[in-house]
Scaffold this motif. Structure first.
Motif, mmCIF file in Angstrom:
data_model
loop_
_atom_site.group_PDB
_atom_site.id
_atom_site.type_symbol
_atom_site.label_atom_id
_atom_site.label_comp_id
_atom_site.label_asym_id
_atom_site.label_seq_id
_atom_site.Cartn_x
_atom_site.Cartn_y
_atom_site.Cartn_z
ATOM 1 N N GLN A 35 -10.381 -3.444 3.747
ATOM 2 C CA GLN A 35 -9.275 -4.201 3.153
ATOM 3 C C GLN A 35 -7.979 -3.399 3.292
ATOM 4 N N THR A 36 -6.873 -4.097 3.524
ATOM 5 C CA THR A 36 -5.567 -3.427 3.582
ATOM 6 C C THR A 36 -5.088 -3.166 2.156
ATOM 7 N N ASN A 37 -4.055 -2.333 2.028
ATOM 8 C CA ASN A 37 -3.491 -2.060 0.698
ATOM 9 C C ASN A 37 -3.008 -3.339 0.030
ATOM 10 N N ARG A 38 -2.440 -4.236 0.818
ATOM 11 C CA ARG A 38 -1.956 -5.506 0.270
ATOM 12 C C ARG A 38 -3.109 -6.348 -0.272
ATOM 13 N N GLU A 39 -4.204 -6.424 0.490
ATOM 14 C CA GLU A 39 -5.381 -7.193 0.059
ATOM 15 C C GLU A 39 -6.004 -6.582 -1.196
ATOM 16 N N ILE A 40 -6.048 -5.246 -1.226
ATOM 17 C CA ILE A 40 -6.586 -4.556 -2.410
ATOM 18 C C ILE A 40 -5.702 -4.851 -3.620
ATOM 19 N N ALA A 41 -4.395 -4.801 -3.416
ATOM 20 C CA ALA A 41 -3.441 -5.077 -4.500
ATOM 21 C C ALA A 41 -3.652 -6.474 -5.068
ATOM 22 N N GLU A 42 -3.835 -7.464 -4.194
ATOM 23 C CA GLU A 42 -4.058 -8.850 -4.636
ATOM 24 C C GLU A 42 -5.361 -8.981 -5.415
ATOM 25 N N LYS A 43 -6.417 -8.354 -4.917
ATOM 26 C CA LYS A 43 -7.724 -8.482 -5.562
ATOM 27 C C LYS A 43 -7.795 -7.758 -6.894
ATOM 28 N N MET A 44 -7.030 -6.668 -7.017
ATOM 29 C CA MET A 44 -7.108 -5.872 -8.245
ATOM 30 C C MET A 44 -5.910 -6.105 -9.169
ATOM 31 N N PHE A 45 -5.048 -7.072 -8.791
ATOM 32 C CA PHE A 45 -3.866 -7.402 -9.580
ATOM 33 C C PHE A 45 -2.979 -6.170 -9.822
ATOM 34 N N LEU A 46 -2.706 -5.481 -8.734
ATOM 35 C CA LEU A 46 -1.839 -4.306 -8.774
ATOM 36 C C LEU A 46 -0.718 -4.491 -7.754
ATOM 37 N N SER A 47 0.306 -3.664 -7.840
ATOM 38 C CA SER A 47 1.335 -3.673 -6.805
ATOM 39 C C SER A 47 0.834 -2.808 -5.649
ATOM 40 N N GLU A 48 1.415 -3.003 -4.477
ATOM 41 C CA GLU A 48 1.018 -2.176 -3.329
ATOM 42 C C GLU A 48 1.330 -0.707 -3.606
ATOM 43 N N GLY A 49 2.423 -0.465 -4.315
ATOM 44 C CA GLY A 49 2.806 0.901 -4.673
ATOM 45 C C GLY A 49 1.745 1.565 -5.537
ATOM 46 N N SER A 50 1.208 0.809 -6.492
ATOM 47 C CA SER A 50 0.148 1.344 -7.367
ATOM 48 C C SER A 50 -1.109 1.654 -6.563
ATOM 49 N N VAL A 51 -1.429 0.773 -5.617
ATOM 50 C CA VAL A 51 -2.609 0.990 -4.774
ATOM 51 C C VAL A 51 -2.441 2.291 -3.993
ATOM 52 N N LYS A 52 -1.234 2.501 -3.443
ATOM 53 C CA LYS A 52 -0.966 3.731 -2.675
ATOM 54 C C LYS A 52 -1.155 4.969 -3.557
ATOM 55 N N GLN A 53 -0.698 4.877 -4.810
ATOM 56 C CA GLN A 53 -0.860 6.005 -5.739
ATOM 57 C C GLN A 53 -2.342 6.274 -6.037
ATOM 58 N N TYR A 54 -3.084 5.201 -6.276
ATOM 59 C CA TYR A 54 -4.527 5.341 -6.533
ATOM 60 C C TYR A 54 -5.235 5.968 -5.330
ATOM 61 N N VAL A 55 -4.899 5.482 -4.134
ATOM 62 C CA VAL A 55 -5.532 5.988 -2.914
ATOM 63 C C VAL A 55 -5.213 7.474 -2.734
ATOM 64 N N LYS A 56 -3.980 7.835 -3.035
ATOM 65 C CA LYS A 56 -3.559 9.240 -2.945
ATOM 66 C C LYS A 56 -4.393 10.111 -3.896
ATOM 67 N N GLN A 57 -4.615 9.596 -5.127
ATOM 68 C CA GLN A 57 -5.438 10.304 -6.115
ATOM 69 C C GLN A 57 -6.880 10.442 -5.638
ATOM 70 N N ILE A 58 -7.391 9.375 -5.026
ATOM 71 C CA ILE A 58 -8.771 9.372 -4.520
ATOM 72 C C ILE A 58 -8.938 10.472 -3.471
ATOM 73 N N TYR A 59 -8.018 10.500 -2.512
ATOM 74 C CA TYR A 59 -8.093 11.521 -1.467
ATOM 75 C C TYR A 59 -8.001 12.927 -2.061
ATOM 76 N N SER A 60 -7.132 13.079 -3.036
ATOM 77 C CA SER A 60 -6.944 14.381 -3.678
ATOM 78 C C SER A 60 -8.233 14.820 -4.388
ATOM 79 N N LYS A 61 -8.833 13.907 -5.167
ATOM 80 C CA LYS A 61 -10.060 14.222 -5.904
ATOM 81 C C LYS A 61 -11.227 14.554 -4.965
ATOM 82 N N LEU A 62 -11.254 13.871 -3.821
ATOM 83 C CA LEU A 62 -12.353 14.081 -2.868
ATOM 84 C C LEU A 62 -12.028 15.166 -1.838
#
Length: 202
Positions: A154-181
């Motif tokens: 899924q693209t960031n836009r598709e993830i944002a739509e499915k999770m009711f988030l902004s694309e910016g929020s998705v980018k922040q979450y993804v950044k955190q995920i990469y950092s944690k892993l």
């Protein structure tokens, strides 16, 4: 007599069990009597559940006209107050039926489909979460849900739509995920490493 007021609710629960067991004919056979009982006791919310269950049973048995009539009646009863949960909880039975009813251009039906898709996605995530790889244990539930969507390409836009988030929020979450892993590199490399990590640990 003491338990009589609770009878419609108990019957509703029993109906749901029959539906999950695939005893569709039994759900249909009980429907009319239960609706009459609900009407006599002014139990409109229980009646709504019964209509939804009966529509789902008709749909499963290939009686599409009866299914649409029953569901249309349930939608009319629920739309005024936006009572969505009974439909969403039964979305797996109603999906095709709701998609057919979507032709009516009803905003309420579109919301039901959207919420139903989210509900089913969440159920799938919870099911997979029971088998969550240990390497992903550091992630929050929301982050893990996002990882599963990334795994579905899924693209960031598709993830944002499915999770009711902004694309910016998705980018922040993804950044955190990469950092944690502890995944590093450019965007493409990080995503590739994440998918590889999932594949190795699934």
């Amino acid at each position: 007599n003491f338990l009589a007021p609770g009878k419609p609710m108990m019957e509703l629960i029993e109906n749901q069990v029959y539906l999950s067991q695939g005893a569709y004919a039994k759900v249909i056979a009980r429907g009319e009597g239960l609706l009459t009982l609900c009407q006599g006791m002014h139990y409109s919310l229980v009646a709504l559940h019964i209509r939804i269950q009966t529509a789902a049973a008709y749909e499963a048995m290939g009686k599409w006209q009866e299914a649409e009539q029953m569901l249309t009646q349930a939608i009319l009863e629920a739309e005024t107050d936006y009572l969505m949960l009974p439909f969403v909880e039964n979305y797996r039975y109603l999906k095709k039926l709701l998609l057919r009813c979507q032709k009516q251009e009803s905003l309420f039906v579109r919301y039901l489909i959207q919420m139903g898709e989210m509900y089913e996605m969440r159920r799938e995530c919870l099911r997979k979460e029971a088998h969550r790889p240990e390497v992903l244990a550091v992630l929050t539930d929301k982050e893990y849900e996002m990882v599963l969507l990334i795994n579905q390409h899924q693209t960031n836009r598709e993830i944002a739509e499915k999770m009711f988030l902004s694309e910016g929020s998705v980018k922040q979450y993804v950044k955190q995920i990469y950092s944690k892993l502890q995944i590093e590199g450019d965007t493409r490399t990080k995503r590739k490493q994440l998918l590889q990590l999932l594949e190795e640990n699934s």
